[in-house]
Design a protein around this motif. Structure first.
Motif, PDB file in Angstrom:
ATOM      1  N   TRP A 253       0.877   1.661  -9.818  1.00  0.00           N
ATOM      2  CA  TRP A 253       0.350   1.132 -11.079  1.00  0.00           C
ATOM      3  C   TRP A 253      -1.128   0.761 -11.017  1.00  0.00           C
ATOM      4  CZ3 TRP A 253      -1.505  -3.661  -9.921  1.00  0.00           C
ATOM      5  CH2 TRP A 253      -0.926  -4.348  -8.849  1.00  0.00           C
ATOM      6  N   ASP A 254      -1.767   0.781  -9.854  1.00  0.00           N
ATOM      7  CA  ASP A 254      -3.148   0.283  -9.765  1.00  0.00           C
ATOM      8  C   ASP A 254      -4.130   1.127 -10.568  1.00  0.00           C
ATOM      9  OD1 ASP A 254      -2.788   2.408  -7.987  1.00  0.00           O
ATOM     10  OD2 ASP A 254      -4.484   1.783  -6.766  1.00  0.00           O
ATOM     11  N   ALA A 255      -3.868   2.419 -10.742  1.00  0.00           N
ATOM     12  CA  ALA A 255      -4.798   3.259 -11.490  1.00  0.00           C
ATOM     13  C   ALA A 255      -4.734   3.000 -12.986  1.00  0.00           C
ATOM     14  CB  ALA A 255      -4.505   4.733 -11.210  1.00  0.00           C
ATOM     15  N   ARG A 256      -3.735   2.258 -13.445  1.00  0.00           N
ATOM     16  CA  ARG A 256      -3.578   2.018 -14.876  1.00  0.00           C
ATOM     17  C   ARG A 256      -4.076   0.657 -15.321  1.00  0.00           C
ATOM     18  NH1 ARG A 256       2.237   2.513 -16.533  1.00  0.00           N
ATOM     19  NH2 ARG A 256       2.725   1.646 -14.482  1.00  0.00           N
ATOM     20  N   VAL A 257      -4.577  -0.158 -14.390  1.00  0.00           N
ATOM     21  CA  VAL A 257      -5.107  -1.474 -14.754  1.00  0.00           C
ATOM     22  C   VAL A 257      -6.606  -1.487 -14.507  1.00  0.00           C
ATOM     23  CG1 VAL A 257      -2.924  -2.597 -14.230  1.00  0.00           C
ATOM     24  CG2 VAL A 257      -4.693  -2.455 -12.462  1.00  0.00           C
ATOM     25  N   VAL A 328      -4.738   9.490  12.186  1.00  0.00           N
ATOM     26  CA  VAL A 328      -3.944  10.557  11.553  1.00  0.00           C
ATOM     27  C   VAL A 328      -4.600  11.059  10.278  1.00  0.00           C
ATOM     28  CG1 VAL A 328      -1.809   9.633  12.531  1.00  0.00           C
ATOM     29  CG2 VAL A 328      -2.532   8.911  10.239  1.00  0.00           C
ATOM     30  N   ARG A 329      -5.759  10.512   9.931  1.00  0.00           N
ATOM     31  CA  ARG A 329      -6.490  10.894   8.727  1.00  0.00           C
ATOM     32  C   ARG A 329      -5.609  10.750   7.483  1.00  0.00           C
ATOM     33  NH1 ARG A 329      -9.756  16.356  10.753  1.00  0.00           N
ATOM     34  NH2 ARG A 329     -10.773  15.362  12.560  1.00  0.00           N
ATOM     35  N   GLY A 330      -4.869   9.650   7.441  1.00  0.00           N
ATOM     36  CA  GLY A 330      -3.955   9.415   6.341  1.00  0.00           C
ATOM     37  C   GLY A 330      -4.621   8.716   5.171  1.00  0.00           C
ATOM     38  N   GLU A 331      -4.136   9.021   3.983  1.00  0.00           N
ATOM     39  CA  GLU A 331      -4.624   8.354   2.784  1.00  0.00           C
ATOM     40  C   GLU A 331      -4.023   6.954   2.697  1.00  0.00           C
ATOM     41  OE1 GLU A 331      -6.867   9.401   0.647  1.00  0.00           O
ATOM     42  OE2 GLU A 331      -7.165  11.258   1.778  1.00  0.00           O
ATOM     43  N   VAL A 332      -4.806   6.011   2.198  1.00  0.00           N
ATOM     44  CA  VAL A 332      -4.346   4.639   2.025  1.00  0.00           C
ATOM     45  C   VAL A 332      -4.676   4.186   0.610  1.00  0.00           C
ATOM     46  CG1 VAL A 332      -4.659   4.107   4.473  1.00  0.00           C
ATOM     47  CG2 VAL A 332      -6.519   3.643   2.870  1.00  0.00           C
ATOM     48  N   ALA A 333      -4.008   3.119   0.175  1.00  0.00           N
ATOM     49  CA  ALA A 333      -4.319   2.574  -1.153  1.00  0.00           C
ATOM     50  C   ALA A 333      -5.680   1.898  -1.134  1.00  0.00           C
ATOM     51  CB  ALA A 333      -3.220   1.601  -1.591  1.00  0.00           C
ATOM     52  N   TYR A 334      -5.878   0.987  -0.181  1.00  0.00           N
ATOM     53  CA  TYR A 334      -7.164   0.303  -0.020  1.00  0.00           C
ATOM     54  C   TYR A 334      -7.385   0.061   1.465  1.00  0.00           C
ATOM     55  CZ  TYR A 334      -6.829  -0.320  -5.007  1.00  0.00           C
ATOM     56  OH  TYR A 334      -6.723  -0.067  -6.348  1.00  0.00           O
ATOM     57  N   PRO A 335      -8.548   0.402   1.989  1.00  0.00           N
ATOM     58  CA  PRO A 335      -8.760   0.366   3.436  1.00  0.00           C
ATOM     59  C   PRO A 335      -9.083  -1.034   3.953  1.00  0.00           C
ATOM     60  CG  PRO A 335     -10.727   1.184   2.346  1.00  0.00           C
ATOM     61  CD  PRO A 335      -9.703   0.986   1.267  1.00  0.00           C
ATOM     62  N   PHE A 336      -8.980  -1.167   5.231  1.00  0.00           N
ATOM     63  CA  PHE A 336      -9.355  -2.389   5.930  1.00  0.00           C
ATOM     64  C   PHE A 336     -10.831  -2.713   5.665  1.00  0.00           C
ATOM     65  CE2 PHE A 336     -11.368  -4.147   9.775  1.00  0.00           C
ATOM     66  CZ  PHE A 336     -10.637  -5.307   9.936  1.00  0.00           C
ATOM     67  N   GLY A 337     -11.111  -3.973   5.360  1.00  0.00           N
ATOM     68  CA  GLY A 337     -12.486  -4.394   5.085  1.00  0.00           C
ATOM     69  C   GLY A 337     -12.944  -4.197   3.667  1.00  0.00           C
ATOM     70  N   HIS A 338     -12.078  -3.668   2.778  1.00  0.00           N
ATOM     71  CA  HIS A 338     -12.485  -3.379   1.407  1.00  0.00           C
ATOM     72  C   HIS A 338     -12.561  -4.649   0.565  1.00  0.00           C
ATOM     73  CE1 HIS A 338     -12.651  -1.375  -2.501  1.00  0.00           C
ATOM     74  NE2 HIS A 338     -11.635  -2.120  -2.888  1.00  0.00           N
TER      75      HIS A 338
END
Length: 540
Positions: A253-257, A328-338
């Motif tokens: 839901w984060d892309a809709r807020v 692993v070059r994986g996608e994340v919702a929000y990265p460390f330190g963001h």
């Protein structure tokens, strides 16, 4: 004259008179003051039958003055700009007003944290409904960490005070069970449809997380998701405030807020801190201390935890958190330190200088950070290092330093970091010490583990890892060492197919003492001890 007491009947007339005089003298004599017990902070309940009286002189006044002297005197600035003492009591008891530093520590995770999108006074609507009665988010953990606060600020009251209006409130969901309540959802939808901005408070109820057990998922309760979907469907600009002890999944839901404000567990003054951030009184500058994954299956310990009934295997090793996701070059919702801010920052002018060698090596890193936005803010500059490694698995990048700098609009500042031998090292379990490998290391400076603005390379002048060679050392270690390879090729009775670069790659993990017993190895097993001693002596 006073009357004789029953206990005086055995006394004569003169003795009874003397006893009465003694009692009268004792009653007229001032009694020493008894120390009074200190009560809990807060309004004191006074009995209607007993008039209030001040303590006797010298009993409480002197200790009270002493406590005032040793109490905190750091000054903070209130909303109207006047200076006040931190921790000042008011008529409601001993309460604390959230300082600007506490407000700045909240993390604006996503979206509309620009000043032009801040909620306008009088148009901010709140949704929150713990058991349909409590208009403040969850503020503390469960179990042994629970405390009884002296005062509890709620976000609704603080936001109404800033807006100067009676902002509408709709519960939206229940906390005694996680299923949607259609009546509450419909009420929230109606209020949101009439609003310009809707602030939706979500999070984990107290029963969802505590000490002694682990969560089985990262999802918000279904009732909260149903209410959020209904509010978003109205088309009203929606801002989400999270109150949770552990990470929750936001990818659905984060892309809709418009924005997400991650408050974690706020503490007793968290309501005022949230209001300050939502209305722009304070500028957020916190950063995520952990990665927010897309789903639970993306976490590094998913396949290892909770493990077998009697054993838990920590299979992720050093690849914990962002180190795993980067490897692993994986996608994340929000990265460390963001973390976001109501202003923007630019990075430039990276410089790296090196002096010394081996364990005395020193690397100085400097970069310029500029506030390119329209208001004062604080930026957290982060330093990551990619160290060379040819023998052990190392993370792609590791955080090696960070610093926070406060800048006015258009102002610049140079941030500096110092690195040493340990910052490029790993722990060698065979030698029992920290070891760094020679080669080229990369230095990155940026705003998070995935937002690296500047990059430079540095050559490390350190001695390479040279493990001691023994008869039980693998063939690969003998060939990786120049002296060991030369000695091994010279000791063979005749050319051996096992002593070649090709077989060193194929059989490199086999101990030399075992390989010497293979048919056709052409190596005398009894000569390996002498060979290893000669190599150790020949090493520079």
């Amino acid at each position: 004259m006073g009357r004789a007491r029953p206990g005086d009947a055995h006394l004569g007339r003169h003795h009874r008179r003397a006893a009465r005089r003694g009692r009268e003298d004792r009653q007229a004599r001032p009694r020493p003051a008894r120390p009074r017990r200190l009560a809990r902070p807060g309004p004191r309940r006074q009995s209607p039958r007993r008039p209030a009286r001040s303590p006797p002189p010298g009993v409480l006044r002197r200790p009270a003055r002493r406590l005032c002297r040793v109490g905190p005197r750091r000054a903070t600035r209130s909303r109207d700009g006047r200076r006040g003492r931190r921790g000042r009591r008011d008529r409601r008891g001993a309460g604390l007003r959230a300082s600007p530093a506490g407000s700045r520590g909240r993390r604006a995770v996503r979206g509309a944290v620009e000043e032009r999108r801040r909620p306008a006074a009088g148009h901010l609507h709140l949704r929150r409904g713990p058991r349909r009665a409590r208009p403040h988010p969850r503020y503390q953990g469960a179990g042994s960490s629970q405390i009884v606060p002296t005062r509890l600020d709620d976000a609704l009251t603080e936001m109404r005070a800033l807006a100067g209006a009676d902002l509408p409130f709709a519960p939206g969901y229940r906390l005694d069970h996680g299923e949607p309540d259609e009546a509450l959802v419909e009420q929230a939808r109606e209020v949101a449809a009439a609003a310009q901005v809707a602030v939706v408070f979500l999070g984990l109820p107290e029963g969802e997380e505590s000490e002694g057990y682990d969560r089985a998922h990262l999802d918000l309760p279904a009732g909260q998701r149903a209410m959020l979907d209904a509010v978003i469907a109205t088309g009203t600009t929606t801002v989400v405030v999270l109150s949770n002890g552990g990470v929750v999944a936001v990818s659905g839901w984060d892309a809709r807020v418009a924005a997400i404000l991650e408050g974690w567990l706020l503490g007793q003054a968290g309501g005022g801190a949230l209001a300050d951030l939502l209305y722009g009184v304070a500028n957020p500058s916190g950063r995520l201390a952990e990665t927010i994954p897309l789903r639970l299956e993306d976490t590094p310990s998913f396949l290892n935890f909770p493990g077998d009934p009697d054993q838990v295997r920590y299979g992720e090793g050093v690849f914990v958190g962002y180190r795993y996701h980067d490897a692993v070059r994986g996608e994340v919702a929000y990265p460390f330190g963001h973390g976001l801010s109501y202003t923007t920052f630019a990075y430039s002018d990276l410089t790296v200088s090196v002096k010394g060698a081996d364990e005395e090596i020193e690397v100085e890193v400097a970069a310029r950070v500029t506030n390119t936005g329209g208001r004062q803010g604080r930026e957290v500059a982060q330093l990551y290092v990619s160290a060379p490694s040819a023998t052990v698995g190392r993370p792609v990048r590791e955080l090696r330093g960070f610093t926070k700098v406060a800048l006015e609009p258009g102002e610049s500042a140079v941030v500096r970091f110092g690195l040493g031998y340990r910052d490029f090292s790993y722990f060698d379990v065979r030698e029992g010490r920290w070891a760094a490998e020679p080669g080229t290391a990369s230095v990155h400076v940026g705003a998070s583990s995935r937002d690296l603005r500047l990059h430079a390379e540095v050559t490390l002048d350190v001695a390479g890892r040279r493990p001691p060679l023994t008869p039980d050392s693998p063939l690969g270690d003998w060939f990786a060492d120049d002296a060991g390879r030369t000695a091994l090729l010279g000791v063979a009775r005749e050319p051996s197919r096992f002593l070649s670069e090709e077989y060193a790659r194929t059989l490199g993990s086999i101990p030399l003492s075992r390989l010497a017993r293979f048919p056709g190895s052409k190596i005398d097993p009894d000569s390996l001890e002498e060979l290893a001693a000669r190599v150790r002596d020949d090493r520079p």
